[in-house]
Design a protein around this motif. Structure first.
Motif, PDB file in Angstrom:
ATOM      1  N   LEU A 279       9.112  -0.093   4.284  1.00 38.75           N
ATOM      2  CA  LEU A 279       7.999  -0.994   3.993  1.00 38.75           C
ATOM      3  C   LEU A 279       7.853  -1.342   2.514  1.00 38.75           C
ATOM      4  O   LEU A 279       7.090  -2.239   2.171  1.00 38.75           O
ATOM      5  N   HIS A 280       8.548  -0.640   1.629  1.00 35.72           N
ATOM      6  CA  HIS A 280       8.516  -1.028   0.209  1.00 35.72           C
ATOM      7  C   HIS A 280       9.388  -2.258  -0.055  1.00 35.72           C
ATOM      8  O   HIS A 280       9.289  -2.859  -1.129  1.00 35.72           O
ATOM      9  N   TRP A 281      10.235  -2.630   0.927  1.00 36.64           N
ATOM     10  CA  TRP A 281      11.027  -3.861   0.800  1.00 36.64           C
ATOM     11  C   TRP A 281      10.137  -5.050   1.145  1.00 36.64           C
ATOM     12  O   TRP A 281       9.575  -5.125   2.231  1.00 36.64           O
ATOM     13  N   LEU A 282      10.010  -5.972   0.230  1.00 36.20           N
ATOM     14  CA  LEU A 282       9.168  -7.144   0.425  1.00 36.20           C
ATOM     15  C   LEU A 282       9.874  -8.182   1.283  1.00 36.20           C
ATOM     16  O   LEU A 282      11.103  -8.186   1.405  1.00 36.20           O
ATOM     17  N   SER A 283       9.093  -9.082   1.859  1.00 37.89           N
ATOM     18  CA  SER A 283       9.685 -10.163   2.654  1.00 37.89           C
ATOM     19  C   SER A 283      10.392 -11.173   1.761  1.00 37.89           C
ATOM     20  O   SER A 283      11.277 -11.904   2.209  1.00 37.89           O
TER      21      SER A 283
ATOM     22  N   TYR B 296       3.897  -9.006  -7.589  1.00 38.86           N
ATOM     23  CA  TYR B 296       4.562  -8.095  -6.653  1.00 38.86           C
ATOM     24  C   TYR B 296       3.539  -7.384  -5.772  1.00 38.86           C
ATOM     25  O   TYR B 296       3.734  -7.236  -4.564  1.00 38.86           O
ATOM     26  N   ARG B 297       2.451  -6.932  -6.381  1.00 37.97           N
ATOM     27  CA  ARG B 297       1.410  -6.233  -5.621  1.00 37.97           C
ATOM     28  C   ARG B 297       0.813  -7.141  -4.555  1.00 37.97           C
ATOM     29  O   ARG B 297       0.603  -6.729  -3.407  1.00 37.97           O
ATOM     30  N   LYS B 298       0.537  -8.385  -4.934  1.00 38.59           N
ATOM     31  CA  LYS B 298      -0.019  -9.347  -3.981  1.00 38.59           C
ATOM     32  C   LYS B 298       0.940  -9.591  -2.829  1.00 38.59           C
ATOM     33  O   LYS B 298       0.536  -9.659  -1.658  1.00 38.59           O
ATOM     34  N   GLN B 299       2.240  -9.703  -3.135  1.00 37.53           N
ATOM     35  CA  GLN B 299       3.243  -9.919  -2.085  1.00 37.53           C
ATOM     36  C   GLN B 299       3.297  -8.723  -1.141  1.00 37.53           C
ATOM     37  O   GLN B 299       3.358  -8.875   0.082  1.00 37.53           O
ATOM     38  N   PHE B 300       3.267  -7.507  -1.707  1.00 37.43           N
ATOM     39  CA  PHE B 300       3.288  -6.308  -0.870  1.00 37.43           C
ATOM     40  C   PHE B 300       2.089  -6.275   0.064  1.00 37.43           C
ATOM     41  O   PHE B 300       2.222  -6.004   1.265  1.00 37.43           O
ATOM     42  N   GLN B 301       0.902  -6.530  -0.464  1.00 36.32           N
ATOM     43  CA  GLN B 301      -0.301  -6.437   0.361  1.00 36.32           C
ATOM     44  C   GLN B 301      -0.349  -7.547   1.404  1.00 36.32           C
ATOM     45  O   GLN B 301      -0.819  -7.327   2.525  1.00 36.32           O
TER      46      GLN B 301
ATOM     47  N   PHE C 203      17.691 -12.863 -10.612  1.00 35.03           N
ATOM     48  CA  PHE C 203      17.871 -11.764  -9.662  1.00 35.03           C
ATOM     49  C   PHE C 203      16.740 -10.754  -9.854  1.00 35.03           C
ATOM     50  O   PHE C 203      16.520 -10.259 -10.954  1.00 35.03           O
ATOM     51  N   ASN C 204      16.024 -10.491  -8.802  1.00 39.04           N
ATOM     52  CA  ASN C 204      14.978  -9.473  -8.849  1.00 39.04           C
ATOM     53  C   ASN C 204      15.036  -8.625  -7.594  1.00 39.04           C
ATOM     54  O   ASN C 204      15.177  -9.154  -6.480  1.00 39.04           O
ATOM     55  N   ILE C 205      14.936  -7.319  -7.749  1.00 47.88           N
ATOM     56  CA  ILE C 205      14.919  -6.420  -6.601  1.00 47.88           C
ATOM     57  C   ILE C 205      13.582  -6.584  -5.866  1.00 47.88           C
ATOM     58  O   ILE C 205      12.515  -6.372  -6.461  1.00 47.88           O
ATOM     59  N   PRO C 206      13.606  -6.955  -4.587  1.00 47.32           N
ATOM     60  CA  PRO C 206      12.356  -7.190  -3.841  1.00 47.32           C
ATOM     61  C   PRO C 206      11.751  -5.899  -3.291  1.00 47.32           C
ATOM     62  O   PRO C 206      11.581  -5.724  -2.078  1.00 47.32           O
ATOM     63  N   VAL C 207      11.443  -4.986  -4.199  1.00 49.25           N
ATOM     64  CA  VAL C 207      10.879  -3.685  -3.834  1.00 49.25           C
ATOM     65  C   VAL C 207       9.588  -3.472  -4.609  1.00 49.25           C
ATOM     66  O   VAL C 207       9.513  -3.807  -5.796  1.00 49.25           O
ATOM     67  N   TYR C 208       8.584  -2.916  -3.931  1.00 47.04           N
ATOM     68  CA  TYR C 208       7.340  -2.552  -4.595  1.00 47.04           C
ATOM     69  C   TYR C 208       6.889  -1.192  -4.084  1.00 47.04           C
ATOM     70  O   TYR C 208       6.691  -0.999  -2.884  1.00 47.04           O
TER      71      TYR C 208
END
Length: 388
Positions: free
Chosen positions: A171-175, A207-212, A279-284
């Motif tokens: 779940l730390h992997w973002l969409s 990133y936080r907004k995307q995770f939530q 390039f950005n790692i999509p992890v939060y």
């Protein structure tokens, strides 16, 4: 001008269609670099079993359905499903009931290496006999198995069809990478970085907004799919700091030697700075509060347990004093989870160059890595509310 990679990459390719842990059974594959996840999962089994004790048991005539979301392609998912089913069988037997039939769904993105996973599945026990005979069959599974390709950030199953959802280290992997992070005109543009560790506050907020947002969609989907009386056990990377730019273990994994290796490629003219910045790692890695806010706002699930759990190091080495082994382990760890994305972004040849530099840098800092690289996890046990 920096040369292009070997692969022709479609720039707007959706993350969902390409993200996966590194498949196969090679040195840098996820199957061969997920021992730490196995150790961390085993250390949390008592918490999983507490969740399973709260699951409502239905008539033995009704199949019991288990789902592992973000199953990947190693043996960890098979082990966990086996633990879940055996625990539920014990609960039925303790009540004097014949256990039901079991179904297990292994769910992940379409790009997941399901072939390797299915090859690891033990054969199905003979269902022509009794359940006791099935359970007594060594090295056989006592459940029907199926793979489900698709993002868990949407519906995957029929309504009220699942008894237990399990998801670990996914779940730390973002969409997606937040759009503003890749927009040069945005305050959140993550210039010079490939991860949010140590980034500007505006980048971390994106990133936080995307995770939530993603977690809210995840909860809404599961609330429709889980049976009444069913439960979820969720584990994802977490952090102890209130500061989202301090990503803890994830920050050390992707924000130090991995970041420096990208900078090396830019300085050597192998990759342009723009290519790196895109390039950005999509992890939060969320804080406990980040996670709790979404669960409470959604209201579909009640919280049985929500805590930060110290998992330990992601590096499993046989010779801790061997700096080369530690460096190789760090590079393989990075590559097993991010290699597919790196390959797609800069091509196989430069990807190889990148991870060679990660390994060299990690080797020269082996002692510090073993001491400092520790993962913390958010562990959530959730049950469907009566109002859902």
């Amino acid at each position: 001008m920096a040369p292009k990679g070997d692969n022709v990459v479609v720039s707007n390719m959706k993350l969902e269609r390409m993200l996966s842990m590194k498949g196969g059974k090679g040195e840098s594959s996820y199957a061969n670099n997920s021992k730490a996840q196995a150790l961390h999962a085993r250390s949390m089994l008592h918490l999983l079993e507490e969740t399973l004790d709260g699951v409502q048991l239905n008539s033995p005539e009704v199949p019991f359905v288990v789902v592992d979301l973000g199953c990947s392609c190693g043996s960890n998912t098979i082990y966990i499903v086996d633990v879940i089913i055996k625990h539920i069988i014990k609960r039925y037997e303790a009540l004097g009931y014949e256990p039901p039939e079991f179904s297990a769904f292994f769910a992940d993105l379409p790009s997941n290496d399901f072939n390797t996973l299915f090859q690891l599945l033990p054969p199905l026990a003979n269902y022509g006999g009794s359940m006791e005979e099935c359970l007594a069959a060594n090295n056989h599974r006592s459940y029907f198995a199926a793979g489900v390709p698709g993002s868990f950030y949407r519906r995957l199953f029929p309504a009220r069809s699942i008894d237990v959802f399990h998801s670990a280290f996914s779940l730390h992997w973002l969409s997606q990478v937040p759009e503003s992070v890749l927009d040069k005109k945005s305050m959140a543009y993550n210039k010079g970085r490939v991860f949010i560790h140590g980034a500007d506050e505006s980048t971390a907020k994106a990133y936080r907004k995307q995770f939530q947002t993603d977690l809210a969609v995840f909860l809404r989907s599961r609330s429709q799919e889980v049976k009444r009386g069913g439960s979820m056990f969720l584990v994802c990377l977490g952090r102890t700091s209130v500061d989202p730019t301090d990503q803890g273990g994830a920050g050390l994994l992707f924000g130090t030697h991995f970041q420096d290796a990208w900078d090396d490629l830019v300085q050597e003219g192998l990759v342009s700075s723009e290519k790196r910045d895109n390039f950005n790692i999509p992890v939060y890695a969320p804080s406990l509060q980040d996670f709790k806010e979404v669960v409470e706002a959604d209201g579909s699930f009640s919280i049985n347990k929500l805590e930060v759990f110290k998992g330990g190091s992601p590096l499993v080495v046989s010779q801790p004093d061997d700096a080369a082994e530690v460096g190789r382990a760090l590079a393989n760890c990075c590559r097993s989870v991010s290699g597919v994305l790196v390959d797609a972004h800069i091509g196989d040849r430069f990807s190889e160059e990148l991870f060679l530099r990660v390994e060299r840098r990690a080797t020269s800092h082996a002692k510090d890595l073993l001491e400092q690289l520790q993962f913390f996890h958010i562990v959530a046990s959730l049950s469907l509310t009566n109002a859902a």
